[in-house]
Design an enzyme around this catalytic site. Structure first.
Site, short mmCIF file in Angstrom:
data_model
loop_
_atom_site.label_atom_id
_atom_site.label_comp_id
_atom_site.label_asym_id
_atom_site.label_seq_id
_atom_site.Cartn_x
_atom_site.Cartn_y
_atom_site.Cartn_z
N LYS A 1 2.46 -3.58 10.98
CA LYS A 1 1.61 -3.92 11.56
C LYS A 1 1.57 -4.55 12.91
O LYS A 1 2.04 -5.04 12.76
CB LYS A 1 0.21 -5.23 10.77
CG LYS A 1 -1.19 -4.48 10.95
CD LYS A 1 -1.31 -2.80 10.50
CE LYS A 1 -3.07 -3.16 10.48
NZ LYS A 1 -3.86 -2.36 9.76
N LYS B 1 0.98 -1.43 -0.05
CA LYS B 1 -0.07 -0.05 0.16
C LYS B 1 0.78 1.17 -0.10
O LYS B 1 0.41 1.94 -0.20
CB LYS B 1 -0.68 -0.23 1.03
CG LYS B 1 -1.97 0.77 1.32
CD LYS B 1 -2.44 0.93 2.59
CE LYS B 1 -2.90 -0.27 2.79
NZ LYS B 1 -4.09 -0.73 4.08
N SER C 1 -1.87 9.69 7.50
CA SER C 1 -1.22 9.59 8.90
C SER C 1 0.22 9.75 8.07
O SER C 1 1.31 10.74 9.52
CB SER C 1 -0.78 8.47 9.22
OG SER C 1 -1.67 7.16 10.26
P1 NAD Z 1 -13.84 -0.10 13.37
O1 NAD Z 1 -13.57 -0.87 15.15
O2 NAD Z 1 -13.32 1.32 13.99
O3 NAD Z 1 -14.96 -0.44 12.58
C1 NAD Z 1 -15.41 -2.08 12.62
C2 NAD Z 1 -17.33 -2.27 12.33
O4 NAD Z 1 -16.91 -3.44 11.85
C3 NAD Z 1 -17.22 -2.03 13.75
O5 NAD Z 1 -18.53 -1.01 13.59
C4 NAD Z 1 -17.59 -2.97 14.27
O6 NAD Z 1 -18.96 -3.78 15.23
C5 NAD Z 1 -17.90 -3.63 12.79
N1 NAD Z 1 -17.57 -5.54 12.98
C6 NAD Z 1 -16.94 -6.45 13.28
N2 NAD Z 1 -17.62 -7.86 12.86
C7 NAD Z 1 -18.69 -7.95 12.03
C8 NAD Z 1 -19.36 -9.04 11.70
N3 NAD Z 1 -18.95 -10.15 11.71
N4 NAD Z 1 -19.69 -8.26 10.40
C9 NAD Z 1 -20.15 -7.00 10.65
N5 NAD Z 1 -19.81 -5.74 10.87
C10 NAD Z 1 -18.93 -6.36 11.97
O7 NAD Z 1 -12.28 -0.58 12.78
P2 NAD Z 1 -12.05 0.23 11.09
O8 NAD Z 1 -10.94 1.30 11.92
O9 NAD Z 1 -13.66 0.95 10.05
O10 NAD Z 1 -11.55 -0.89 10.64
C11 NAD Z 1 -12.82 -1.60 9.30
C12 NAD Z 1 -11.23 -2.18 8.46
O11 NAD Z 1 -10.93 -0.87 7.43
C13 NAD Z 1 -10.44 -3.18 9.06
O12 NAD Z 1 -9.99 -4.79 7.78
C14 NAD Z 1 -9.78 -2.20 9.40
O13 NAD Z 1 -8.09 -3.03 8.90
C15 NAD Z 1 -9.72 -1.38 8.09
N6 NAD Z 1 -8.97 -0.13 7.80
C16 NAD Z 1 -8.98 1.18 8.81
C17 NAD Z 1 -7.88 2.01 8.34
C18 NAD Z 1 -8.48 3.08 9.19
O14 NAD Z 1 -7.60 4.22 9.52
N7 NAD Z 1 -8.97 2.81 10.26
C19 NAD Z 1 -7.17 2.22 7.74
C20 NAD Z 1 -7.13 0.95 6.25
C21 NAD Z 1 -7.93 -0.10 6.81
#
Ligand code: NAD
Length: 471
Positions: free
Chosen positions: A106, A94, A364
């Site tokens: 990570k 990425k 970031s």
């Molecule tokens: P988060 O914890 O804010 O949100 C995750 C959401 O998914 C929560 O609302 C949770 O309840 C829901 N969830 C969990 N298990 C579930 C299921 N089985 N079915 C449906 N919903 C479910 O996390 P986030 O930061 O939004 O990250 C989500 C994804 O995005 C991850 O794969 C993470 O690696 C990726 N990501 C996040 C960021 C970031 O800046 N936060 C950046 C790049 C990628």
């Protein structure tokens, strides 16, 4: 669910598909693919009731071809060495893809966040940070963690504070972690950056006449139907920006259940309800899921499916039943390699995670640059530019002997704020990134994901070659 098949193997299958299309001296591709190091830490936590529990955490450094390495850390009960290794590898590709000067890393702590009090969480994060410091796994020039699943500004602020306490006098110490609250050296726009980037990526894809013809959709976001899995940081913000641009979010799939309304859901209201501790099962229109992994919701009819929760949710079992025409990967690794092939064969357009969710690490990076330069973006030039624009407009008024309306004057005579600059840098990165990948895909007649991996491999390989490590 994240264990079958192993996540790192999934990432490597994507890598191998792209690697077969490029030609490099022996050893170079295996070096790019290998994970350089994985640290496993375990430490005791004294719980509020006095009992002791052993907590496990990891930090993976997939590629140190550039330093610092960069990548979020997550709090999840399914954390494992395989998961952090795979996610670290995705970070390498990425960062290379969108031209960020980082290797990939990570981290994870294996806990179910909701099982712990705030005081316990603080002890866990501070101890995890201490363990990273002891192993030289955190610091502005070595490894810069940031937020991921279950990690928000509070957890980052604890990590930052612990690092500051242990690095007394290090002038760039704030650059050791990103996603900080703005008052602690964070940058405006970071919280919503990943979701905003997902929006920009989708916008670019649906603007392409060639891609839309292939999937049989009209150009543009307006009127597109969307299903989102995971209304967390990424899913909520992506949903918000898509809605603002005229899309209709018809489905939201969460861990406790799913909502569907063909006329469109109020993303903001659902988010507010959950943020206040409510469950979507209490809202009108709730569908009970057949299984807790949200498989049924993913198969709902829509134009764009945004998996934004967790990995390996689109697999060979459900890929044949997916009805969306576009998969916009907000989460990391939501689609297995086999599922991806099935969907390619079915003509479903996949906007790959390593590109589509890169907005988070991009902003970031801006935060890290801000920390190293010790000055807020726009502070030096905002007023100067606004006044220069004012002088220019006054000169035009004198020349034509007419005045702009006060509204028009105020609209033009502005200097960019930090948030304006961050959002503009993010948009530039996502737009440029899309056209680079799309260009490679067209040139080599391959899908966007393979094109993204080809571009990443080329960039990492160039670093090794220019350094003289490989011919
Ligand atoms: P988060 O914890 O804010 O949100 C995750 C959401 O998914 C929560 O609302 C949770 O309840 C829901 N969830 C969990 N298990 C579930 C299921 N089985 N079915 C449906 N919903 C479910 O996390 P986030 O930061 O939004 O990250 C989500 C994804 O995005 C991850 O794969 C993470 O690696 C990726 N990501 C996040 C960021 C970031 O800046 N936060 C950046 C790049 C990628």
């Amino acid at each position: 669910m994240n264990q079958h098949p192993p996540f790192f193997e999934q990432v490597n299958r994507y890598f191998d598909r792209a690697a077969a299309l490029v030609d490099y001296p022996p050893g170079l591709l295996p070096q790019i693919k290998a994970c350089n190091a994985v640290y496993h830490v375990s430490f005791p936590l004294r719980r509020d009731d006095g009992s002791i529990e052993v907590i496990h955490g990891w930090r993976a450094h997939h590629s140190q071809h550039r330093l610092p390495v960069k990548g979020g850390f997550r709090l999840t009960s399914h954390a494992s060495e395989d998961e952090v290794t795979a996610l670290a590898a995705l970070m390498t590709y990425k960062c290379a893809l969108v031209n960020l000067p980082y290797g990939g890393a990570k981290g994870a702590i294996k806990i179910e966040k909701s099982d712990y009090s705030e005081a316990e969480l603080e002890r866990i994060i501070r101890r995890y940070t201490f363990e990273l410091v002891r192993r030289n796994c955190i610091g502005p020039g070595v490894d810069v963690p940031g937020p991921d699943m279950g990690v928000g500004a509070q957890e980052i602020a604890w990590m930052h504070d612990t690092y500051l306490a242990l690095s007394h006098g290090e002038v760039d110490a704030s650059g050791a972690v990103t996603g900080k609250p703005v008052t602690q050296g964070g940058v405006r726009g970071r919280v919503e950056a990943t979701g905003r980037g997902v929006f920009f990526g989708i916008r670019e894809a649906v603007d392409s006449a060639e891609l839309m013809e292939k999937v049989g959709l009209e150009r543009g976001i307006d009127g597109k139907t969307v299903v989102i899995q995971g209304l967390g940081n990424v899913g909520y913000h992506a949903g918000r920006f898509l809605t603002e641009a005229g899309a209709r979010v018809v489905g939201i799939v969460e861990r406790e259940g799913a909502l569907y309304d063909p006329d469109g859901l109020d993303v903001e209201a659902v988010h507010q309800h959950r943020a206040a501790g409510g469950s979507i099962l209490e809202l009108e229109g709730t569908e009970t899921l057949e299984d807790k992994d949200g498989v049924r919701g993913l198969e709902w009819e829509c134009d764009i499916l945004v998996p934004a929760a967790l990995e390996n949710v689109i697999r060979e079992q459900n890929a044949p039943r997916i009805r969306a025409r576009i998969i916009a990967e907000g989460a990391n690794g939501p689609t297995t390699a086999q599922a991806s092939e099935i969907m390619n064969a079915r003509g479903i357009l996949q906007l790959p995670d390593l590109y589509l969710n890169s907005g988070g690490v991009t902003v970031s990076y801006f935060e890290w640059v801000k920390n190293l330069s010790h000055v807020r973006f726009g502070r030096m030039e905002r007023r100067f530019r606004a006044m220069a624009a004012e002088r220019m407009m006054s000169a035009v008024e004198d020349l034509v002997d007419k005045n702009f309306s006060p509204e028009r004057f105020d609209e033009v005579a502005v200097g960019a704020s930090e948030e304006d600059l961050v959002n503009s840098g993010l948009e530039e990165t996502m737009v440029e990134g899309f056209h680079e990948i799309h260009g490679t895909a067209q040139e080599m007649k391959i899908d966007l994901r393979t094109a993204a991996f080809v571009n990443s491999i080329r960039k990492v390989a160039l670093t090794y070659q220019e350094r003289g490590i490989f011919p």
